[in-house]
Design an enzyme around this catalytic site. Structure first.
Site, PDB file in Angstrom:
ATOM      1  N   LEU A 154       2.526   6.144  16.682  1.00  0.00           N
ATOM      2  CA  LEU A 154       2.429   5.813  18.103  1.00  0.00           C
ATOM      3  C   LEU A 154       1.562   4.570  18.224  1.00  0.00           C
ATOM      4  O   LEU A 154       0.636   4.379  17.445  1.00  0.00           O
ATOM      5  CB  LEU A 154       1.768   6.952  18.897  1.00  0.00           C
ATOM      6  N   ASP A 155       1.857   3.729  19.211  1.00  0.00           N
ATOM      7  CA  ASP A 155       0.993   2.581  19.464  1.00  0.00           C
ATOM      8  C   ASP A 155      -0.425   3.068  19.762  1.00  0.00           C
ATOM      9  O   ASP A 155      -0.625   4.172  20.288  1.00  0.00           O
ATOM     10  CB  ASP A 155       1.492   1.778  20.673  1.00  0.00           C
ATOM     11  N   ARG A 156      -1.389   2.225  19.473  1.00  0.00           N
ATOM     12  CA  ARG A 156      -2.795   2.585  19.665  1.00  0.00           C
ATOM     13  C   ARG A 156      -3.082   3.041  21.096  1.00  0.00           C
ATOM     14  O   ARG A 156      -3.816   3.998  21.326  1.00  0.00           O
ATOM     15  CB  ARG A 156      -3.674   1.387  19.308  1.00  0.00           C
ATOM     16  N   THR A 158      -0.992   4.281  23.265  1.00  0.00           N
ATOM     17  CA  THR A 158      -0.119   5.362  23.718  1.00  0.00           C
ATOM     18  C   THR A 158      -0.735   6.699  23.341  1.00  0.00           C
ATOM     19  O   THR A 158      -1.171   6.890  22.207  1.00  0.00           O
ATOM     20  CB  THR A 158       1.278   5.243  23.078  1.00  0.00           C
ATOM     21  N   ARG A 275       8.223  -0.409  25.898  1.00  0.00           N
ATOM     22  CA  ARG A 275       7.471  -1.422  26.635  1.00  0.00           C
ATOM     23  C   ARG A 275       8.326  -2.647  26.945  1.00  0.00           C
ATOM     24  O   ARG A 275       8.331  -3.168  28.070  1.00  0.00           O
ATOM     25  CB  ARG A 275       6.227  -1.816  25.840  1.00  0.00           C
TER      26      ARG A 275
END
Length: 343
Positions: A154-156, A158, A275
């Site tokens: 997961l993105d930081r 998120t 995004r």
């Protein structure tokens, strides 16, 4: 000064400093099936990846006395030769500073896997300027665990559901499901504007690139993604499904436009897919510092919204041991839930 790791001192006990010798490591069951480069990165903690690949190419690393490649799979019982590796004081000092131990909210745990609720602002792993992430902290908190590996990322910024495998068999089984698109991944995202209810599918290829600009300027060299055309040889097909959960009217007194809370299901797992896809439709995610409305983000920060409103809310997968279908939900964290008026 250089430090030597990955080897053992020779048995020569002369007054002169003994030359370090190579070390032989037998592969255990938990590491069976792992790529050699990943196996070495775990064995040679603190050694830069570039150095790991260099010693593989040079033939200094061997399996059962034979030369190998980085993508060679190690098997239980294999004997891997690890040469002594020199690293700088700075790298050695960093390696000696372990990540702080931390447990995370658990949604499901058994002997095969952990499903945790990752908070925003925490990377899933170290690297790219981040000393440590969820996986390093979890390993420190559970020193008795023989195997802990990320199933996906997961993105930081998120938050939400993140899977960690506790056995290699579970890791490969779950990663196969992600690769074959057999999992169901749904996120909650708050975007600017009123999303049209009939706009349900975004099928646009994505292209990864590095942000241009002189070294030292903000964002220069960072990874970015943009929508591209179907004839772009570097474009990757990306499919996102969108369902409107709630429309939020404008809040003029707070200087906020109308917004839409969306349920977003991804059929492909591309970098920054949600995004970029949402922003490409004129509805950027609230708080997104890469693809969002920067002026709006500043106003939101003054109102207490200091993160991107993207949350991995629901995940469906087949359990790697039982074969049963698992459905997990992670409700919105308070800082997001409190910002959305109840319908």
């Amino acid at each position: 000064m250089k430090h030597i790791i990955g080897g053992k001192p020779s048995s020569d006990r002369t007054p002169a400093a003994p030359a370090p010798a190579a070390r032989l490591v037998e592969v255990d069951e938990d590491s069976s099936g792992q790529r050699l480069d990943n196996f070495l990165i775990r064995q040679l903690k603190g050694v830069p990846k570039t150095h790991v690949y260099r010693i593989i190419r040079s033939g200094e690393v061997r399996i059962n006395k034979g030369r190998v490649n980085a993508d060679t799979r190690v098997e239980a019982g294999d004997v891997v030769r690890l040469p002594p590796v020199r690293i700088s004081d700075k790298v050695a000092e960093k390696a000696e500073r372990p990540a702080p131990a931390r447990e995370f909210p658990i949604l499901l745990e058994d002997e095969h896997l952990i499903a945790l609720d990752k908070p925003a602002g925490v990377a899933v792993h170290g690297g790219s300027g981040v000393s440590f992430g969820v996986i390093e902290q979890l390993r420190q908190a559970r020193p008795q665990a023989r195997f802990l590996e990320l199933v996906h990322r997961l993105d930081r910024e998120t938050s939400g559901i993140l899977l960690v495998a506790k056995k290699r068999s579970a890791l490969t089984h779950l990663q196969d499901q992600f690769r074959e698109r057999e999992t169901g991944k749904t996120y909650l995202a708050l975007v600017t504007g009123a999303w049209a209810s009939n706009k349900k599918v975004i099928d646009l290829p994505l292209h990864k690139y590095l942000q241009a600009g002189p070294e030292g300027t903000p964002g220069a060299g960072e990874r970015r993604v943009r929508v591209t055309t179907t004839d772009d040889p570097d474009g990757m097909r990306s499919v996102t499904l969108v369902k409107v959960r709630q429309l939020l009217p404008a809040r003029p007194l707070q200087g906020l436009p109308a917004m839409s809370l969306l349920e977003v299901t991804i059929k492909t797992g591309r970098t920054h897919q949600i995004r970029v896809h949402l922003a490409s439709q004129g509805h950027a995610i609230v708080g997104d510092d890469k693809y969002g409305d920067f002026d709006l983000n500043k106003r939101l920060q003054k109102l207490g919204m200091r993160r991107m409103f993207l949350h991995a809310w629901r995940l469906q997968f087949t359990h790697p041991a039982t074969g049963e279908r698992v459905l997990l939900n992670a409700e919105l964290p308070p800082e997001l839930a409190d910002f959305v008026p109840t319908a």
